[in-house]
Design a protein around this motif. Structure first.
Motif, PDB file in Angstrom:
ATOM      1  N   GLY A  97      57.869   1.152 -62.003  1.00  0.00           N
ATOM      2  CA  GLY A  97      59.040   2.026 -62.078  1.00  0.00           C
ATOM      3  C   GLY A  97      59.002   3.053 -60.969  1.00  0.00           C
ATOM      4  O   GLY A  97      58.757   2.722 -59.821  1.00  0.00           O
ATOM      5  N   GLU A  98      59.175   4.318 -61.297  1.00  0.00           N
ATOM      6  CA  GLU A  98      59.221   5.377 -60.296  1.00  0.00           C
ATOM      7  C   GLU A  98      57.842   5.981 -60.015  1.00  0.00           C
ATOM      8  O   GLU A  98      57.725   6.936 -59.260  1.00  0.00           O
ATOM      9  N   SER A  99      56.810   5.455 -60.646  1.00  0.00           N
ATOM     10  CA  SER A  99      55.475   6.019 -60.427  1.00  0.00           C
ATOM     11  C   SER A  99      54.735   5.215 -59.383  1.00  0.00           C
ATOM     12  O   SER A  99      54.507   4.025 -59.563  1.00  0.00           O
ATOM     13  N   TYR A 100      54.373   5.852 -58.289  1.00  0.00           N
ATOM     14  CA  TYR A 100      53.788   5.118 -57.171  1.00  0.00           C
ATOM     15  C   TYR A 100      52.291   5.321 -57.041  1.00  0.00           C
ATOM     16  O   TYR A 100      51.659   4.677 -56.232  1.00  0.00           O
ATOM     17  N   GLU A 101      51.741   6.248 -57.807  1.00  0.00           N
ATOM     18  CA  GLU A 101      50.328   6.533 -57.636  1.00  0.00           C
ATOM     19  C   GLU A 101      49.487   5.372 -58.123  1.00  0.00           C
ATOM     20  O   GLU A 101      49.662   4.898 -59.248  1.00  0.00           O
ATOM     21  N   GLN A 102      48.585   4.918 -57.287  1.00  0.00           N
ATOM     22  CA  GLN A 102      47.678   3.842 -57.674  1.00  0.00           C
ATOM     23  C   GLN A 102      46.369   4.434 -58.164  1.00  0.00           C
ATOM     24  O   GLN A 102      45.813   5.339 -57.547  1.00  0.00           O
ATOM     25  N   TYR A 103      45.897   3.911 -59.268  1.00  0.00           N
ATOM     26  CA  TYR A 103      44.617   4.316 -59.829  1.00  0.00           C
ATOM     27  C   TYR A 103      43.599   3.240 -59.484  1.00  0.00           C
ATOM     28  O   TYR A 103      43.820   2.061 -59.778  1.00  0.00           O
ATOM     29  N   PHE A 104      42.494   3.667 -58.899  1.00  0.00           N
ATOM     30  CA  PHE A 104      41.513   2.704 -58.413  1.00  0.00           C
ATOM     31  C   PHE A 104      40.327   2.566 -59.358  1.00  0.00           C
ATOM     32  O   PHE A 104      39.906   3.530 -60.003  1.00  0.00           O
ATOM     33  N   GLY A 105      39.771   1.371 -59.386  1.00  0.00           N
ATOM     34  CA  GLY A 105      38.493   1.143 -60.037  1.00  0.00           C
ATOM     35  C   GLY A 105      37.364   1.593 -59.128  1.00  0.00           C
ATOM     36  O   GLY A 105      37.594   1.972 -57.981  1.00  0.00           O
ATOM     37  N   PRO A 106      36.114   1.534 -59.614  1.00  0.00           N
ATOM     38  CA  PRO A 106      34.969   2.043 -58.843  1.00  0.00           C
ATOM     39  C   PRO A 106      34.554   1.149 -57.680  1.00  0.00           C
ATOM     40  O   PRO A 106      33.782   1.570 -56.835  1.00  0.00           O
ATOM     41  N   GLY A 107      35.059  -0.074 -57.642  1.00  0.00           N
ATOM     42  CA  GLY A 107      34.721  -0.966 -56.541  1.00  0.00           C
ATOM     43  C   GLY A 107      33.558  -1.885 -56.872  1.00  0.00           C
ATOM     44  O   GLY A 107      32.677  -1.555 -57.677  1.00  0.00           O
ATOM     45  N   THR A 108      33.567  -3.050 -56.252  1.00  0.00           N
ATOM     46  CA  THR A 108      32.458  -3.997 -56.326  1.00  0.00           C
ATOM     47  C   THR A 108      32.023  -4.297 -54.909  1.00  0.00           C
ATOM     48  O   THR A 108      32.827  -4.767 -54.098  1.00  0.00           O
ATOM     49  N   ARG A 109      30.754  -4.027 -54.634  1.00  0.00           N
ATOM     50  CA  ARG A 109      30.241  -4.370 -53.310  1.00  0.00           C
ATOM     51  C   ARG A 109      29.648  -5.769 -53.388  1.00  0.00           C
ATOM     52  O   ARG A 109      28.623  -5.987 -54.044  1.00  0.00           O
ATOM     53  N   LEU A 110      30.303  -6.703 -52.766  1.00  0.00           N
ATOM     54  CA  LEU A 110      29.891  -8.101 -52.792  1.00  0.00           C
ATOM     55  C   LEU A 110      29.189  -8.452 -51.490  1.00  0.00           C
ATOM     56  O   LEU A 110      29.710  -8.196 -50.406  1.00  0.00           O
ATOM     57  N   THR A 111      28.010  -9.043 -51.628  1.00  0.00           N
ATOM     58  CA  THR A 111      27.289  -9.558 -50.466  1.00  0.00           C
ATOM     59  C   THR A 111      27.155 -11.064 -50.629  1.00  0.00           C
ATOM     60  O   THR A 111      26.676 -11.534 -51.670  1.00  0.00           O
TER      61      THR A 111
END
Lengths: 113, 111
Positions: A97-111
């Motif tokens: 809708g009108e909300s553009y803010e993205q909320y991020f997860g902590p990330g996965t560092r893949l090797t």
């Protein structure tokens, strides 16, 4: 507080393995996104999804697929991991809708070795 | 091709200094511009700017958007070591709901 969680913080896989990265959000958000982040290249969009069972290719979808069987869960799949897929993977969600803010997860560092 | 360019790429300052980070964009169907701070893990949201000339403030941080010249600045006054991070600028694309990110500015604040 919106919470976006990812299944692993660190992952080491061998070339050719199938890799699943899971992302779960608990705020009933419509949209979910997968990015990879590499030094000097910033965040690049791999795939995103507007709704359950819907997916759209981002800027760099090659070598990846996604699955969204439930609204809260968005999975990134590396069918046959390669060393150039070694990266930080970030999942994000947004209400839509009108909300553009993205909320991020902590990330996965893949090797991939 | 849509793009977001941040400058400088890297900045080293001492505590107490004031810094200005720049973000310019060429994006068709611009909807809004967002600033994020990223420390060791996921980016955290700072500001969203939609209208030109209206400053957003949060403590020592402030940001403003110029839609005519297609850029935004993020100011940090009286910097502290805890401000050390990568600052990301992103533009929301109107039609696709996609965020287009810049490569970020790495800020290091030394005591």
């Amino acid at each position: 507080d919106v919470k976006v969680t990812q299944s692993s913080r660190y992952l080491v896989k061998r070339t050719g393995e199938k890799v699943f990265l899971e992302c779960v959000q608990d705020m009933d958000h419509e949209n979910m996104f997968w990015y990879r982040q590499d030094p000097g290249l910033g965040l690049r969009l791999i795939y995103f999804s507007y709704d359950v069972k819907m997916k759209e290719k981002g800027d760099i979808p090659e070598g990846y697929s996604v699955s969204r069987e439930k609204k809260e869960r968005f999975s990134l799949i590396l069918e046959s991991a390669s060393t150039n897929q070694t990266s930080m993977y970030l999942c994000a969600s947004t209400p839509g809708g009108e909300s553009y803010e993205q909320y991020f997860g902590p990330g996965t560092r893949l090797t991939v070795t | 091709e849509d793009k977001v360019v941040q400058s400088p790429l890297s900045l080293v300052v001492h505590e107490g200094d004031t810094v200005t980070l720049n973000c310019s964009y060429e994006v068709t169907n611009f909807r809004s511009l967002l600033w994020y701070k990223q420390e060791k893990k996921a980016p955290t949201f700072l500001f969203m700017l939609t209208s030109s000339g209206i400053e957003k403030k949060s403590g020592r941080l402030s940001s403003i958007l110029d839609k005519k010249e297609l850029f935004s600045i993020l100011n940090i006054t009286a910097t502290q070591t805890g401000d050390s991070a990568v600052y990301l600028c992103a533009v929301f694309h109107y039609n696709t709901d996609k965020l287009i990110f810049g490569t970020g500015t790495r800020l290091q604040v030394f005591p």
